[in-house]
Design a protein around this motif. Structure first.
Motif, mmCIF file in Angstrom:
data_model
loop_
_atom_site.group_PDB
_atom_site.id
_atom_site.type_symbol
_atom_site.label_atom_id
_atom_site.label_comp_id
_atom_site.label_asym_id
_atom_site.label_seq_id
_atom_site.Cartn_x
_atom_site.Cartn_y
_atom_site.Cartn_z
ATOM 1 N N GLY A 104 0.957 -0.984 0.462
ATOM 2 C CA GLY A 104 0.258 0.055 0.019
ATOM 3 C C GLY A 104 0.644 1.092 -0.299
ATOM 4 O O GLY A 104 0.262 2.648 0.039
ATOM 5 N N ALA A 105 1.988 0.866 -0.120
ATOM 6 C CA ALA A 105 3.078 1.979 -0.609
ATOM 7 C C ALA A 105 2.471 3.450 -1.356
ATOM 8 O O ALA A 105 2.066 2.817 -2.671
ATOM 9 C CB ALA A 105 4.443 2.255 -0.361
ATOM 10 N N ILE A 106 2.682 4.630 -1.427
ATOM 11 C CA ILE A 106 3.290 4.953 -2.525
ATOM 12 C C ILE A 106 4.573 5.378 -2.767
ATOM 13 O O ILE A 106 5.166 5.831 -2.178
ATOM 14 C CB ILE A 106 2.487 6.959 -2.099
ATOM 15 C CG1 ILE A 106 0.737 6.904 -1.764
ATOM 16 C CG2 ILE A 106 2.686 7.789 -3.583
ATOM 17 C CD1 ILE A 106 0.502 7.442 -1.170
ATOM 18 N N ILE A 107 4.797 5.059 -3.930
ATOM 19 C CA ILE A 107 6.363 4.960 -4.242
ATOM 20 C C ILE A 107 6.293 6.298 -5.638
ATOM 21 O O ILE A 107 6.052 6.353 -6.419
ATOM 22 C CB ILE A 107 7.281 3.860 -5.418
ATOM 23 C CG1 ILE A 107 6.484 2.307 -4.028
ATOM 24 C CG2 ILE A 107 7.996 4.056 -5.568
ATOM 25 C CD1 ILE A 107 6.916 1.460 -4.678
ATOM 26 N N VAL A 108 6.958 7.373 -5.161
ATOM 27 C CA VAL A 108 7.566 8.620 -6.225
ATOM 28 C C VAL A 108 8.462 7.823 -6.445
ATOM 29 O O VAL A 108 9.912 8.029 -5.763
ATOM 30 C CB VAL A 108 7.388 9.641 -4.859
ATOM 31 C CG1 VAL A 108 7.238 11.117 -6.269
ATOM 32 C CG2 VAL A 108 5.842 9.495 -4.470
ATOM 33 N N GLY A 109 8.620 8.577 -8.701
ATOM 34 C CA GLY A 109 10.615 8.486 -8.606
ATOM 35 C C GLY A 109 10.492 9.386 -9.687
ATOM 36 O O GLY A 109 9.880 10.027 -9.635
ATOM 37 N N ASP A 110 11.735 9.195 -8.765
ATOM 38 C CA ASP A 110 12.089 10.537 -10.069
ATOM 39 C C ASP A 110 13.308 9.251 -11.669
ATOM 40 O O ASP A 110 12.996 8.484 -12.021
ATOM 41 C CB ASP A 110 13.762 10.969 -9.671
ATOM 42 C CG ASP A 110 13.885 11.912 -9.683
ATOM 43 O OD1 ASP A 110 13.321 12.803 -9.142
ATOM 44 O OD2 ASP A 110 15.179 12.433 -10.309
ATOM 45 N N SER A 111 14.239 10.238 -12.641
ATOM 46 C CA SER A 111 14.130 10.052 -13.806
ATOM 47 C C SER A 111 15.728 8.522 -13.305
ATOM 48 O O SER A 111 16.584 8.970 -13.352
ATOM 49 C CB SER A 111 14.751 10.550 -15.247
ATOM 50 O OG SER A 111 13.309 11.572 -15.235
ATOM 51 N N THR A 112 15.049 7.771 -12.582
ATOM 52 C CA THR A 112 16.890 6.802 -12.730
ATOM 53 C C THR A 112 15.843 5.269 -13.460
ATOM 54 O O THR A 112 15.533 5.076 -13.168
ATOM 55 C CB THR A 112 16.715 7.105 -10.937
ATOM 56 O OG1 THR A 112 18.199 6.434 -11.069
ATOM 57 C CG2 THR A 112 15.776 6.291 -10.626
ATOM 58 N N GLN A 113 17.425 4.828 -13.145
ATOM 59 C CA GLN A 113 17.305 3.313 -14.323
ATOM 60 C C GLN A 113 15.828 2.277 -13.758
ATOM 61 O O GLN A 113 15.022 1.829 -14.249
ATOM 62 C CB GLN A 113 18.546 2.443 -14.204
ATOM 63 C CG GLN A 113 19.669 3.608 -14.973
ATOM 64 C CD GLN A 113 20.632 2.634 -14.527
ATOM 65 O OE1 GLN A 113 21.864 2.530 -13.574
ATOM 66 N NE2 GLN A 113 21.715 3.106 -15.544
ATOM 67 N N PRO A 114 16.252 1.963 -11.914
ATOM 68 C CA PRO A 114 14.466 1.302 -11.501
ATOM 69 C C PRO A 114 13.026 1.957 -12.152
ATOM 70 O O PRO A 114 12.847 0.827 -12.424
ATOM 71 C CB PRO A 114 15.145 0.769 -10.308
ATOM 72 C CG PRO A 114 15.823 2.749 -10.178
ATOM 73 C CD PRO A 114 16.877 2.714 -10.811
ATOM 74 N N VAL A 115 13.714 3.191 -12.042
ATOM 75 C CA VAL A 115 12.162 3.992 -12.361
ATOM 76 C C VAL A 115 11.340 3.500 -14.086
ATOM 77 O O VAL A 115 10.993 2.876 -14.324
ATOM 78 C CB VAL A 115 12.082 5.064 -12.292
ATOM 79 C CG1 VAL A 115 11.267 5.749 -13.200
ATOM 80 C CG2 VAL A 115 11.912 5.672 -10.449
ATOM 81 N N TYR A 116 12.790 3.335 -15.008
ATOM 82 C CA TYR A 116 12.145 3.869 -16.558
ATOM 83 C C TYR A 116 12.495 2.352 -16.485
ATOM 84 O O TYR A 116 11.364 1.681 -17.104
ATOM 85 C CB TYR A 116 14.108 3.348 -17.047
ATOM 86 C CG TYR A 116 14.371 4.976 -16.866
ATOM 87 C CD1 TYR A 116 13.572 5.528 -16.875
ATOM 88 C CD2 TYR A 116 15.897 5.340 -16.581
ATOM 89 C CE1 TYR A 116 14.174 7.366 -17.388
ATOM 90 C CE2 TYR A 116 15.859 6.775 -16.685
ATOM 91 C CZ TYR A 116 15.538 7.803 -16.889
ATOM 92 O OH TYR A 116 16.186 8.882 -17.306
ATOM 93 N N ALA A 117 13.048 0.941 -15.521
ATOM 94 C CA ALA A 117 12.167 -0.696 -15.724
ATOM 95 C C ALA A 117 11.769 -0.799 -16.084
ATOM 96 O O ALA A 117 9.937 -1.126 -16.210
ATOM 97 C CB ALA A 117 13.579 -1.525 -15.409
ATOM 98 N N ALA A 118 10.739 -0.166 -14.122
ATOM 99 C CA ALA A 118 9.165 -0.470 -13.468
ATOM 100 C C ALA A 118 8.259 1.124 -14.549
ATOM 101 O O ALA A 118 7.000 0.319 -14.900
ATOM 102 C CB ALA A 118 8.654 -0.266 -12.100
ATOM 103 N N ASN A 119 8.929 1.677 -15.430
ATOM 104 C CA ASN A 119 6.928 1.773 -16.230
ATOM 105 C C ASN A 119 7.434 1.548 -17.622
ATOM 106 O O ASN A 119 6.127 1.379 -18.004
ATOM 107 C CB ASN A 119 7.890 3.152 -16.657
ATOM 108 C CG ASN A 119 7.711 4.800 -15.976
ATOM 109 O OD1 ASN A 119 7.079 4.651 -15.002
ATOM 110 N ND2 ASN A 119 8.133 5.960 -16.082
ATOM 111 N N LEU A 120 8.180 0.515 -17.758
ATOM 112 C CA LEU A 120 7.548 -0.858 -19.094
ATOM 113 C C LEU A 120 6.733 -1.747 -18.831
ATOM 114 O O LEU A 120 6.352 -1.795 -19.019
ATOM 115 C CB LEU A 120 9.625 -0.867 -19.278
ATOM 116 C CG LEU A 120 9.729 0.172 -20.460
ATOM 117 C CD1 LEU A 120 11.983 -0.735 -20.762
ATOM 118 C CD2 LEU A 120 9.491 0.665 -21.863
ATOM 119 N N VAL A 121 7.042 -2.299 -17.565
ATOM 120 C CA VAL A 121 6.500 -3.632 -16.855
ATOM 121 C C VAL A 121 6.364 -3.005 -15.368
ATOM 122 O O VAL A 121 7.772 -4.063 -15.044
ATOM 123 C CB VAL A 121 7.037 -4.882 -16.612
ATOM 124 C CG1 VAL A 121 5.943 -5.787 -16.742
ATOM 125 C CG2 VAL A 121 6.534 -5.021 -18.571
#
Length: 531
Positions: free
Chosen positions: A370-387
């Protein structure tokens, strides 16, 4: 005597504003006069850009406009980047600033914080309104809030001249009622006719489905339609058999869309950062789609077989009223499962390191349900934005799509934590992005917010370095020295932990109890997987 500044605060409170983010200055003293006796909480940022990012994060989580109080001139120009991010992601943000005396505007006399045309500069990005006299305050507030909520949401600016702020102001009239954009019944009937004959429908869901999550799921179930979610719609159908939480930029997702006989696009601008992330073209022809959006301008930007201008929730409710229950089969779930599996397999084809980066994000979700994950432009965020499938609506958002502003996450995480005080908040940022806005961690300390700042430390701008290498260009400027994170955390009065690039180690660190904000470093070059 009640001044314009005091009436302004009263007007905000009457419109449901509970928090404002800002940094006071000599040009906004009179705007702050009414805050002390109001129910509105003021949160002090360390930079005006951070204040506006806080307003952004607050709006995304609360569903209400985020509000920032900023000074004339540099306060506003510092916030323009954050306002542009809000514009790109359709986030309602109200930025209220001062401006110099009315008789000095445009004269070029060299006043402090003077711009040639402050409002004109902002109007290139978003609506800007000036309170030219006390009696104009009420109408300006109504215009601003209508612009924030009608049509496509986004940033709005109000400026108050310094010589108007202290003037006596009459009581404000009640706020104007905001109307909902309802769908044309004839267009709904036409959509139902097309959906009724569809055998392989697909729904494209964007951030505009906010507030209609349950209705989207119900419609998908009745239509037996897989639901492809853009980044800003992730979490709407967590774990559901019809959910496809994968980017339309992936070939696997595109194959699903290409195989559809009817595409229903709801609340999505069909922008390249979601639909063509790698700028290679080849997106399936969806010119015959049914498209629902609250913005006429957005509807005009892509060919569609049927356009319905309406609030997404109202349109989906109207569609549900005409789709009988029980017509679905299992074929849609099979198509969705095939697309999900193929999308995850495609990650490794794009970059062998991506599955391991995605595993780190999934470890955050699993360690903090139930966490809110707020991301920046960084490698794990790029991966998760894909899937990536998040476990709550509006619990996954970042600045790696749309405008793509580095340094977004710390401020936005502060806003998110204030909007949802009962929810854990994780700020996921790279060591390079952290140096854009390190001061906002002190704002989290001041407000005693339970934010976990997770820093992906790869000692530089690694994603850009890899792009330069791939383009055959010498890698230049991509190795800024990282902060010494343990010392930095200590300077910020944050608890600190450091873990290798290992999901189990990250889960263990996240599960440690803590009070207030903390910082966890991920040593991105240290896999730790052999231990």
């Amino acid at each position: 005597m009640t001044t314009v500044g005091e009436r302004l605060v009263q007007g905000l409170a009457a419109r449901g504003v509970e928090v404002v983010f800002g940094i006071p200055g000599v040009h906004t003293v009179e705007l702050y006069r009414g805050l002390a006796g109001s129910p509105i909480r003021h949160v002090t940022a360390r930079h005006e850009q951070g204040a506006a990012f806080m307003a952004d994060g607050y709006a995304r989580v609360s569903g209400k406009p985020g509000v920032a109080f900023l000074i004339t001139g540099p306060g506003l120009t510092n916030a323009l980047t954050a306002m542009a991010q809000a514009k790109a992601d359709s986030v309602p943000m109200l930025v209220i600033t001062g401006v110099n005396r009315r008789d000095s505007l445009g004269a070029g006399l060299g006043h402090l914080h003077e711009l040639p045309d402050q409002a004109g500069m902002v109007r290139a990005l978003c609506p800007s309104f000036q309170v030219t006299a006390p009696e104009r305050l009420g109408p300006v507030l109504d215009l601003a809030f209508a612009a924030l909520t009608a049509d496509r949401p986004g940033p709005v600016h109000i400026e108050v001249p310094t010589d108007v702020m202290p003037l006596p102001a009459p009581p404000l009239p009640p706020p104007a009622a905001q109307s909902l954009c309802l769908p044309d019944p004839a267009l709904i009937a036409a959509a139902l006719s097309r959906l009724g004959t569809a055998r392989r429908p697909v729904i494209l869901a964007g951030g505009g489905i906010r507030g209609a999550e349950a209705a989207v799921q119900a419609l998908a179930e009745r239509l037996d339609a897989p639901v492809v979610q853009t980044v800003n719609a992730r979490g709407v159908m967590f774990g559901h058999a019809l959910s496809v939480p994968a980017s339309p930029s992936l070939e696997a997702t595109r194959a699903l869309i290409a195989g559809a006989d009817t595409v229903l696009a709801i609340g999505t601008e069909i922008g390249p950062t979601d639909y063509d992330m790698y700028l290679r073209g080849g997106f399936p022809d969806v010119s015959g789609m049914i498209r629902i959006d609250c913005s006429a301008a957005q509807l005009a930007r892509h060919a569609a077989g049927l356009c319905i201008r309406a609030d997404a929730g109202a349109a989906i409710a109207a569609l549900l009223a005409g789709v009988p229950p029980g017509q679905a089969t299992r074929e849609g779930a099979d198509r969705a499962a095939k697309a999900r599996q193929a999308a995850r397999a495609e990650l490794a084809q794009l970059d062998p390191a991506m599955p391991a980066r995605l595993a780190m994000v999934e470890a955050m979700r699993d360690a903090c349900p139930g966490a809110i994950i707020v991301g920046d432009s960084t490698q794990p965020v790029y991966a998760a934005n894909l899937v990536y499938d998040h476990d709550r609506p509006h619990g996954w958002f970042n600045a790696a799509t749309g405008y793509g502003a580095l340094g977004f996450a710390p401020g936005a995480a502060v806003g998110a934590a204030l909007a949802a005080p009962a929810s854990p908040v994780i700020c996921l940022i790279g060591d390079g992005g952290l140096q854009f806005s390190p001061g906002e961690l002190r704002s989290a300390v001041d407000e005693s917010l339970p934010i976990t700042f997770v820093v992906w430390n790869n000692a530089g701008f690694r994603e850009i370095a890899e792009a330069m290498t791939g383009a055959g260009t010498a890698v230049i400027g991509c190795s800024p020295s990282p902060l010494r994170l343990q010392a930095f955390a200590q300077a910020c009065d944050l608890a600190f932990d450091s873990v290798p690039h290992d999901p189990a180690a990250l889960r263990a660190a996240l599960r440690q109890p803590h009070q207030g904000p903390r910082l966890i470093e991920i040593r991105a070059g240290d896999t730790g997987l052999s231990h």
